[in-house]
Design an enzyme around this catalytic site. Structure first.
Site, PDB file in Angstrom:
ATOM      1  N   ASN A  67     -11.373 -21.115 -47.432  1.00  0.00           N
ATOM      2  CA  ASN A  67     -10.499 -20.980 -48.606  1.00  0.00           C
ATOM      3  C   ASN A  67     -10.317 -22.276 -49.390  1.00  0.00           C
ATOM      4  O   ASN A  67     -10.186 -22.248 -50.604  1.00  0.00           O
ATOM      5  CB  ASN A  67      -9.148 -20.330 -48.269  1.00  0.00           C
ATOM      6  CG  ASN A  67      -8.630 -20.715 -46.923  1.00  0.00           C
ATOM      7  OD1 ASN A  67      -8.831 -21.845 -46.502  1.00  0.00           O
ATOM      8  ND2 ASN A  67      -7.982 -19.784 -46.237  1.00  0.00           N
ATOM      9  N   GLY A  89     -15.584 -26.438 -41.442  1.00  0.00           N
ATOM     10  CA  GLY A  89     -16.118 -26.270 -40.082  1.00  0.00           C
ATOM     11  C   GLY A  89     -17.335 -25.369 -40.124  1.00  0.00           C
ATOM     12  O   GLY A  89     -17.308 -24.314 -40.751  1.00  0.00           O
ATOM     13  N   GLY A 148      -8.572 -21.195 -34.464  1.00  0.00           N
ATOM     14  CA  GLY A 148      -7.809 -20.328 -35.369  1.00  0.00           C
ATOM     15  C   GLY A 148      -6.488 -21.010 -35.632  1.00  0.00           C
ATOM     16  O   GLY A 148      -5.534 -20.856 -34.882  1.00  0.00           O
ATOM     17  N   GLN A 203     -17.584 -22.629 -29.006  1.00  0.00           N
ATOM     18  CA  GLN A 203     -17.367 -21.264 -29.490  1.00  0.00           C
ATOM     19  C   GLN A 203     -17.964 -21.045 -30.883  1.00  0.00           C
ATOM     20  O   GLN A 203     -18.470 -19.978 -31.182  1.00  0.00           O
ATOM     21  CB  GLN A 203     -15.885 -20.895 -29.479  1.00  0.00           C
ATOM     22  CG  GLN A 203     -15.038 -21.626 -30.498  1.00  0.00           C
ATOM     23  CD  GLN A 203     -13.552 -21.631 -30.159  1.00  0.00           C
ATOM     24  OE1 GLN A 203     -12.886 -20.633 -30.320  1.00  0.00           O
ATOM     25  NE2 GLN A 203     -13.051 -22.761 -29.690  1.00  0.00           N
ATOM     26  N   ARG A 204     -17.902 -22.069 -31.751  1.00  0.00           N
ATOM     27  CA  ARG A 204     -18.383 -21.816 -33.107  1.00  0.00           C
ATOM     28  C   ARG A 204     -19.853 -22.181 -33.292  1.00  0.00           C
ATOM     29  O   ARG A 204     -20.409 -22.015 -34.375  1.00  0.00           O
ATOM     30  CB  ARG A 204     -17.476 -22.480 -34.149  1.00  0.00           C
ATOM     31  CG  ARG A 204     -17.526 -23.963 -34.220  1.00  0.00           C
ATOM     32  CD  ARG A 204     -16.566 -24.464 -35.304  1.00  0.00           C
ATOM     33  NE  ARG A 204     -16.986 -25.770 -35.741  1.00  0.00           N
ATOM     34  CZ  ARG A 204     -16.226 -26.661 -36.346  1.00  0.00           C
ATOM     35  NH1 ARG A 204     -14.975 -26.372 -36.611  1.00  0.00           N
ATOM     36  NH2 ARG A 204     -16.697 -27.821 -36.717  1.00  0.00           N
ATOM     37  N   ASP A 206     -12.536 -18.762 -38.662  1.00  0.00           N
ATOM     38  CA  ASP A 206     -11.121 -18.378 -38.618  1.00  0.00           C
ATOM     39  C   ASP A 206     -10.858 -16.986 -39.189  1.00  0.00           C
ATOM     40  O   ASP A 206      -9.799 -16.413 -38.958  1.00  0.00           O
ATOM     41  CB  ASP A 206     -10.275 -19.409 -39.375  1.00  0.00           C
ATOM     42  CG  ASP A 206     -10.190 -20.731 -38.638  1.00  0.00           C
ATOM     43  OD1 ASP A 206     -10.597 -20.774 -37.456  1.00  0.00           O
ATOM     44  OD2 ASP A 206      -9.734 -21.721 -39.223  1.00  0.00           O
ATOM     45  N   THR A 229     -16.260 -18.710 -42.433  1.00  0.00           N
ATOM     46  CA  THR A 229     -15.267 -19.389 -41.598  1.00  0.00           C
ATOM     47  C   THR A 229     -15.064 -18.610 -40.317  1.00  0.00           C
ATOM     48  O   THR A 229     -14.884 -17.377 -40.360  1.00  0.00           O
ATOM     49  CB  THR A 229     -13.886 -19.611 -42.257  1.00  0.00           C
ATOM     50  OG1 THR A 229     -12.988 -20.096 -41.250  1.00  0.00           O
ATOM     51  CG2 THR A 229     -13.265 -18.392 -42.889  1.00  0.00           C
TER      52      THR A 229
HETATM   53  O1  F6P Z   1     -13.055 -24.280 -39.862  1.00  0.00           O
HETATM   54  C1  F6P Z   1     -12.250 -23.693 -38.929  1.00  0.00           C
HETATM   55  C2  F6P Z   1     -12.073 -24.496 -37.670  1.00  0.00           C
HETATM   56  O2  F6P Z   1     -13.115 -24.193 -36.811  1.00  0.00           O
HETATM   57  C3  F6P Z   1     -10.685 -24.297 -37.052  1.00  0.00           C
HETATM   58  O3  F6P Z   1     -10.505 -23.147 -36.334  1.00  0.00           O
HETATM   59  C4  F6P Z   1     -10.488 -25.565 -36.275  1.00  0.00           C
HETATM   60  O4  F6P Z   1      -9.125 -25.829 -36.089  1.00  0.00           O
HETATM   61  C5  F6P Z   1     -11.107 -26.536 -37.194  1.00  0.00           C
HETATM   62  O5  F6P Z   1     -12.116 -25.874 -37.910  1.00  0.00           O
HETATM   63  C6  F6P Z   1     -11.684 -27.762 -36.576  1.00  0.00           C
HETATM   64  O6  F6P Z   1     -12.132 -28.568 -37.627  1.00  0.00           O
HETATM   65  P1  F6P Z   1     -12.907 -29.915 -37.477  1.00  0.00           P
HETATM   66  O7  F6P Z   1     -14.290 -29.569 -36.972  1.00  0.00           O
HETATM   67  O8  F6P Z   1     -12.943 -30.501 -38.843  1.00  0.00           O
HETATM   68  O9  F6P Z   1     -12.134 -30.747 -36.504  1.00  0.00           O
END
Ligand code: F6P
Length: 419
Positions: A110, A12, A187, A295-296, A140, A138
């Site tokens: 990780n 992510g 998370g 959020q990210r 997380d 990350t």
């Molecule tokens: O990499 C962490 C994260 O942002 C998690 O908190 C979330 O559950 C996940 O990735 C979502 O992943 P993807 O974008 O692959 O659906």
């Protein structure tokens, strides 16, 4: 120096992973080393789908520092063990050899540390030595050894700020309308992001009134009693829930049924579920929010500390690689809380790969619904400082899109699904 450095992004993405990319390319350029980037992480390396970053201007690379997303594309892709799929490793090394890749920097969490470790062990055996460095990232914040992970400080700031802002909204409406606001944060297995929401207020009457952590088993009756008591006392209630909350059987409350390449469940939807529960059982009007990717990717509200961490691990990653330090990761080491001081140190990838750092018990309040002073001491420096991107006349941030020019292929095509 002789040879090329390969950089790839994984998992992510975050608001600041490109600040790490910026540091990697700027530092390598200072050493006159050319950086190739794998398109979509390790998948691009396997497909020999490489990008020549030397085709980008100095200004474009500098702008990566304030641009969210993953500039070269990321991936969820797990390399099998050497025993299961030797062919995948042979292919990687073939690509490395064909493009004279002497250093490989893998920027991820990780699972990516595990991938980096595997690759770090096979180059020599397959006749092409490559120095592999895992670079942490990350939202997380669950990587072992490092004090925190680049990407977390910014998602933490977004979460705390949004909790504060939305709570002011609910407080205004509560007398005759909305009484409960539920926000779901990311998370999967660790409650670091949920804990960051706790920075929005101090004491039982300030939001968030309830935080639901993955580390604490969800108890429906206790939760409803807490919401009711808060509304009766304060007039309204803000709930922050981690997507990773589980019931007594160990099942995610929000599991939607799909899984990624690592076998991780796709989560999402616990906020509307809890909001409806509150409505059905307590009768309160609600609103809920699931910031999800917002959020990210929220670079506009990034933490300055986080941007500095992200840049520092990229720079150190290149320095370690060029010094021949194989199978390490630059870790963030906190040397003081107040004033906040930190440094970067190399740690063996084997100590990071496949470990998950949960929120410690001492960070969760006794009732299980809030954070402690120790958590505040840890979290506050990580969200500190602003680092707004430049804005254009159109009122929008000036994010860069790279040219991402492909490197000419030298090898036969490779179909990943068949291997
Ligand atoms: O990499 C962490 C994260 O942002 C998690 O908190 C979330 O559950 C996940 O990735 C979502 O992943 P993807 O974008 O692959 O659906």
């Amino acid at each position: 120096m002789q040879g090329n450095l390969l950089y790839a992004q994984s998992g992510g993405v975050t608001a600041v992973i490109n600040a790490t990319a910026c540091a990697v390319i700027e530092t390598a350029r200072k050493h006159k080393v050319r950086v190739l980037a794998a398109r979509n992480g390790i998948i691009g390396a396997l497909r020999e789908d490489l990008i020549d970053t030397s085709r980008e201007t100095v200004a474009a690379i500098a702008a990566l520092r304030h641009t969210p997303g993953g500039a070269f594309g990321s991936c969820r892709f797990k390399l099998k063990s050497l025993e299961e799929s030797r062919a995948q490793y042979e292919r990687l090394i073939e690509v490395f050899r064909a493009h004279d890749i002497r250093w490989f920097l893998y920027n991820g969490g990780n699972d990516s540390a595990d991938t980096s470790l595997k690759i770090s062990r096979i180059g020599k055996a397959l006749g092409h030595e490559v120095t592999v460095v895992g670079v942490p990232k990350t939202v997380d914040n669950d990587l072992a050894v490092t004090d925190c992970c680049p990407g977390f400080g910014s998602v933490a700031k977004y979460t705390a700020v949004s909790t504060l802002e939305a709570s002011l909204d609910v407080a205004s409406m509560a007398e005759s309308s909305t009484k409960v606001f539920v926000m779901e944060v990311m998370g999967r297995h660790a409650g670091w992001i949920a804990a960051a929401a706790g920075l929005a207020g101090h004491g039982a009457d300030e939001p968030p009134h309830v935080i639901l952590f993955p580390e604490i088993v969800f108890d429906e009756a206790k939760f409803l009693a807490r919401v009711k008591a808060t509304v009766e006392r304060v007039g309204w209630c803000t709930v922050v829930v981690s997507e990773g909350v589980r019931n007594a059987d160990g099942r995610f409350l929000s599991e939607v049924g799909t899984r990624d390449a690592f076998g991780h469940a796709q989560l999402g939807g616990v906020a509307p579920m809890l909001a409806q529960l509150v409505k059905d059982r307590l009768g309160y009007k609600y609103h809920w929010a699931m910031p999800d990717y917002l959020q990210r990717s929220a670079r506009h509200v990034a933490s300055k500390t986080d941007v500095e961490h992200a840049y520092a691990v990229g720079k150190a990653g290149v320095q370690y690689a060029l010094a021949g330090r194989n199978a390490v990761m630059p870790a963030i080491v906190r040397t003081s809380d107040a004033p906040y001081r930190w440094k970067i140190e190399p740690v063996p990838l084997s100590k990071v790969a496949n470990h998950e750092k949960k929120l410690p018990k001492r960070f969760i309040s006794r009732d299980g619904y809030g954070i402690t002073d120790a958590a505040r001491r840890y979290l506050e420096p990580l969200v500190r400082g602003e680092d707004a991107p430049p804005y254009g006349k159109d009122g929008l941030p000036r994010y860069v899109r790279l040219k991402n020019t492909s490197v000419a292929k030298k090898l036969p095509a490779y179909a990943i699904a068949d291997k």
